[in-house]
Design an enzyme around this catalytic site. Structure first.
Site, PDB file in Angstrom:
ATOM      1  N   LYS A  52     -25.596  19.775 -18.809  1.00  0.00           N
ATOM      2  CA  LYS A  52     -25.570  21.205 -18.496  1.00  0.00           C
ATOM      3  C   LYS A  52     -26.271  21.454 -17.165  1.00  0.00           C
ATOM      4  CE  LYS A  52     -25.897  23.141 -23.204  1.00  0.00           C
ATOM      5  NZ  LYS A  52     -24.677  23.951 -23.227  1.00  0.00           N
ATOM      6  N   GLU A  58     -21.257  19.383 -28.909  1.00  0.00           N
ATOM      7  CA  GLU A  58     -21.853  18.480 -29.905  1.00  0.00           C
ATOM      8  C   GLU A  58     -22.087  19.172 -31.241  1.00  0.00           C
ATOM      9  OE1 GLU A  58     -23.538  20.273 -27.884  1.00  0.00           O
ATOM     10  OE2 GLU A  58     -25.068  21.082 -29.226  1.00  0.00           O
ATOM     11  N   ASP A  68     -20.913  17.989 -24.535  1.00  0.00           N
ATOM     12  CA  ASP A  68     -21.671  19.234 -24.714  1.00  0.00           C
ATOM     13  C   ASP A  68     -21.135  20.051 -25.902  1.00  0.00           C
ATOM     14  OD1 ASP A  68     -23.578  21.124 -24.246  1.00  0.00           O
ATOM     15  OD2 ASP A  68     -22.573  22.044 -22.522  1.00  0.00           O
ATOM     16  N   ASP A  71     -30.381  20.588 -26.535  1.00  0.00           N
ATOM     17  CA  ASP A  71     -29.012  20.327 -26.074  1.00  0.00           C
ATOM     18  C   ASP A  71     -28.980  20.242 -24.551  1.00  0.00           C
ATOM     19  OD1 ASP A  71     -26.317  20.112 -25.693  1.00  0.00           O
ATOM     20  OD2 ASP A  71     -25.800  22.129 -26.417  1.00  0.00           O
ATOM     21  N   ASP A  89     -31.338  25.518 -29.681  1.00  0.00           N
ATOM     22  CA  ASP A  89     -30.053  25.125 -30.254  1.00  0.00           C
ATOM     23  C   ASP A  89     -30.155  24.656 -31.707  1.00  0.00           C
ATOM     24  OD1 ASP A  89     -27.354  25.190 -29.721  1.00  0.00           O
ATOM     25  OD2 ASP A  89     -27.248  23.110 -29.044  1.00  0.00           O
ATOM     26  N   ARG A 129     -20.232  21.151 -33.076  1.00  0.00           N
ATOM     27  CA  ARG A 129     -19.126  21.015 -34.039  1.00  0.00           C
ATOM     28  C   ARG A 129     -19.069  19.607 -34.609  1.00  0.00           C
ATOM     29  NH1 ARG A 129     -14.919  22.872 -29.540  1.00  0.00           N
ATOM     30  NH2 ARG A 129     -16.856  23.862 -28.872  1.00  0.00           N
ATOM     31  N   LYS A 173     -26.882  24.329 -37.859  1.00  0.00           N
ATOM     32  CA  LYS A 173     -26.904  23.422 -36.697  1.00  0.00           C
ATOM     33  C   LYS A 173     -28.349  23.183 -36.264  1.00  0.00           C
ATOM     34  CE  LYS A 173     -25.519  23.154 -31.795  1.00  0.00           C
ATOM     35  NZ  LYS A 173     -24.683  23.709 -30.699  1.00  0.00           N
TER      36      LYS A 173
HETATM   37  N1  BES Z   1     -25.358  24.990 -27.670  1.00  0.00           N
HETATM   38  C1  BES Z   1     -24.196  25.276 -26.913  1.00  0.00           C
HETATM   39  C2  BES Z   1     -23.710  26.713 -27.084  1.00  0.00           C
HETATM   40  C3  BES Z   1     -24.620  27.801 -26.583  1.00  0.00           C
HETATM   41  C4  BES Z   1     -24.433  28.336 -25.335  1.00  0.00           C
HETATM   42  C5  BES Z   1     -25.623  28.319 -27.376  1.00  0.00           C
HETATM   43  C6  BES Z   1     -25.239  29.350 -24.881  1.00  0.00           C
HETATM   44  C7  BES Z   1     -26.447  29.340 -26.926  1.00  0.00           C
HETATM   45  C8  BES Z   1     -26.251  29.861 -25.678  1.00  0.00           C
HETATM   46  C9  BES Z   1     -23.055  24.352 -27.312  1.00  0.00           C
HETATM   47  O1  BES Z   1     -23.423  23.104 -27.786  1.00  0.00           O
HETATM   48  C10 BES Z   1     -22.210  24.154 -26.114  1.00  0.00           C
HETATM   49  O2  BES Z   1     -22.713  23.620 -25.155  1.00  0.00           O
HETATM   50  N2  BES Z   1     -20.967  24.595 -26.175  1.00  0.00           N
HETATM   51  C11 BES Z   1     -20.072  24.475 -25.089  1.00  0.00           C
HETATM   52  C12 BES Z   1     -18.723  24.038 -25.623  1.00  0.00           C
HETATM   53  C13 BES Z   1     -17.752  23.629 -24.582  1.00  0.00           C
HETATM   54  C14 BES Z   1     -18.217  22.364 -23.883  1.00  0.00           C
HETATM   55  C15 BES Z   1     -16.409  23.402 -25.227  1.00  0.00           C
HETATM   56  C16 BES Z   1     -19.956  25.860 -24.440  1.00  0.00           C
HETATM   57  O3  BES Z   1     -20.006  26.861 -25.139  1.00  0.00           O
HETATM   58  O4  BES Z   1     -19.864  25.910 -23.228  1.00  0.00           O
HETATM   59 ZN    ZN Z   2     -25.334  22.977 -28.643  1.00  0.00          ZN
HETATM   60 ZN    ZN Z   3     -23.675  21.670 -26.199  1.00  0.00          ZN
END
Ligand code: BES
Ligand code: ZN
Ligand code: ZN
Length: 493
Positions: free
Chosen positions: A275, A347, A345, A268, A286, A349, A263
């Site tokens: 966020k 993104e 968010d 992000d 990220d 996947r 990734k």
């Molecule tokens: N990049 C984040 C995941 C992340 C969170 C990485 C904390 C490192 C530390 C990812 O893109 C994300 O925002 N995921 C969301 C998914 C949700 C919206 C279904 C999450 O984990 O909150």
């Molecule tokens: Zn992310």
């Molecule tokens: Zn994200």
């Protein structure tokens, strides 16, 4: 740090400090030798301090040895079988001490009974010395006060079983540590510098240096291919996405072929589902999955595994702009599956889905992806362990074996079928978020839809990719977690 290998007798290895291990209840040849040279200085100190080699404990002796003022650090490594985690931590502790006291060189004596043990310890020592001395000071305009030693000397307590093998172990360990260092550097690089195109440029430069093949698709080519999920994530940013594809080919006919997917979200923000500030401040990290993949690729020329390795990195920002993808938009993926983007968010996947399809087309024997994918994985396993999902138990087992050898912490999580209903969409084939619970699993289930036939391992490294607090082995920031295990896995194939 420059690493030097020596077969000299212990009292002649040099170094401003000599670090030696001490095993509880074990044979400690290096300790005994230096105890004699210090006229029982070490054993007296151990007695006073009630030191028996307990893990996490250490002794420091200071005095004159052979007419030279110096320090000896005795590192407790416990009584259990000595593995990479304990050993590296002990050596890192000595490096920390040397740094705090501004010593210019550090010698570590490997004290092993068998050839295999000796080789392992030489390797772990080298890795630890280099990684513990790592700093990201590129943007500091003033010299720091804490300067790690410039020279690391690796010595042995008894004659090396095979000097050539020892040298080879050091060369390999240096390459692996350099891979981890590269991953850390990329993660620590601020997002204003490390754009998707800059990441691609660095991959290109790396390829030229390491004899890898390199193809970079720009936005036009990504569109032509039909990687619409990658485009959808990139839509909110004025920095163009890239799809980076590197190939390492072994000299002889490859024993297998592996695709590594990482990734590469260079920042992000969450997109329109923005966020909150305290979740966003660390989101330059990220692209850590991409960092792992490039770190691994950088070491292959030296480690020379027998397998063909493809690196596939979808690189993009997840930003907010007039053209940003909206929650509710439906996008057709490269695989043909349609996706309802309900949360911008989620993104990672999306871009991984297209990258996994791209990887499948290369027809590798295995696909491995690394991604800072979900906060849920962090919640489940804590910040030091990665979540592992796999469609193939045999491949997963090999991956766990590699992690054990590499000293990285993993835990397997299920591709739980009962949660699959949560990614069903009302309007498209699937949606990009699941229910309230099991977020790491629903993310993995989403990815699984895009890897149909090829054995696949997914590592959610959202936790360990970045350290919130420094350790002896790594300062705060990018950790390079994942590089060592992946290299070990490739070497074992
Ligand atoms: N990049 C984040 C995941 C992340 C969170 C990485 C904390 C490192 C530390 C990812 O893109 C994300 O925002 N995921 C969301 C998914 C949700 C919206 C279904 C999450 O984990 O909150
Ligand atoms: Zn992310
Ligand atoms: Zn994200």
């Amino acid at each position: 740090m420059k690493i030097i290998w020596t077969e000299e007798k212990i009292h002649r290895v040099g170094g401003d400090i000599i670090a030696i291990p001490f095993r509880t209840g074990g044979e400690n040849l290096a300790f005994e030798t230096l105890d004699k040279s210090t006229r029982q200085g070490l054993s007296s100190l151990a007695e006073v301090e009630k030191f028996k080699g307990q893990e996490d404990r250490s002794l420091i002796w200071q005095g004159k040895l052979g007419g030279r003022a110096m320090r000896i650090m005795v590192l407790g490594v416990g009584k259990d079988e000595l593995g990479p985690i304990v050993w590296r931590k002990a050596v890192a502790k000595a490096t920390r001490h040397a740094t705090a006291h501004r010593l210019r060189s550090i010698a570590v004596i490997v004290d092993a009974a068998s050839n295999e043990e000796q080789i392992n310890q030489i390797r772990w020592t080298t890795e630890s010395l280099i990684l513990a001395a790592y700093r990201f000071r590129k943007y500091k305009t003033k010299a720091g006060t804490q300067i790690p030693p410039k020279k690391g000397i690796v010595g042995v307590s008894r004659a090396a079983c095979d000097a050539a093998q020892c040298r080879r172990a050091i060369t390999k360990a240096k390459a692996a540590a350099a891979g981890v260092t590269l991953a850390r550097d990329l993660v620590n690089e601020p997002a204003n510098v490390l754009s998707p195109s800059e990441l691609a440029e660095r991959a290109r430069a790396l390829s030229a240096k390491k004899g890898l093949e390199c193809t970079v698709l720009d936005e036009k080519e990504i569109r032509k291919q039909g990687m619409n999920l990658l485009l959808a994530v990139a839509a909110g940013s004025d920095r163009e996405p890239r799809l980076i594809h590197l190939v390492y080919r072994p000299r002889n006919k490859p024993a297998a072929s592996v695709a590594l997917v990482g990734k590469g979200v260079t920042f992000d923000s969450g997109g329109l589902c923005v966020k909150p500030g305290k979740s966003m401040y660390s989101m330059k990290t990220d692209m850590a999955g991409a960092g792992v993949v490039l770190g691994v690729m950088s070491a292959l020329k030296t480690l020379a595994p027998r397998v063909e390795v493809h690196a596939v990195i979808p690189a993009t920002d997840n930003a907010i702009g007039p053209k940003a993808t909206r929650p509710g938009d439906v996008i057709k993926s490269l695989s043909g599956l349609t996706v309802e983007v309900l949360n911008t968010d989620a993104e990672g996947r999306l871009i991984l889905a297209d990258a996994l399809t791209y990887a499948e087309k290369l027809k590798p024997d295995v696909i491995i992806d690394h991604a800072t994918l979900t906060g849920a994985c962090l919640a489940a396993l804590g910040a030091q362990r990665a979540g592992v999902f796999s469609s193939d138990s045999e491949v997963a087992r090999k991956y766990f074996d590699a992690a054990e050898q590499a000293g990285e912490l993993l835990w397997r999580l299920p591709l739980a079928r009962e949660l699959d209903q949560h990614i069903r969409s009302d309007v498209a084939d699937i949606k990009n978020i699941g229910g309230q619970y099991g977020g790491a699993i629903t993310a993995a289930l989403f990815l699984k839809r895009f890897v149909k036939e090829i054995p696949w391992v997914h590592l959610d490294i959202a936790g360990p990719a970045r350290l919130d607090k420094g350790t002896h082995l790594s300062p705060k920031g990018g950790s390079g977690f994942g590089v060592m295990t992946c290299l070990e896995y490739l070497a074992n194939l």
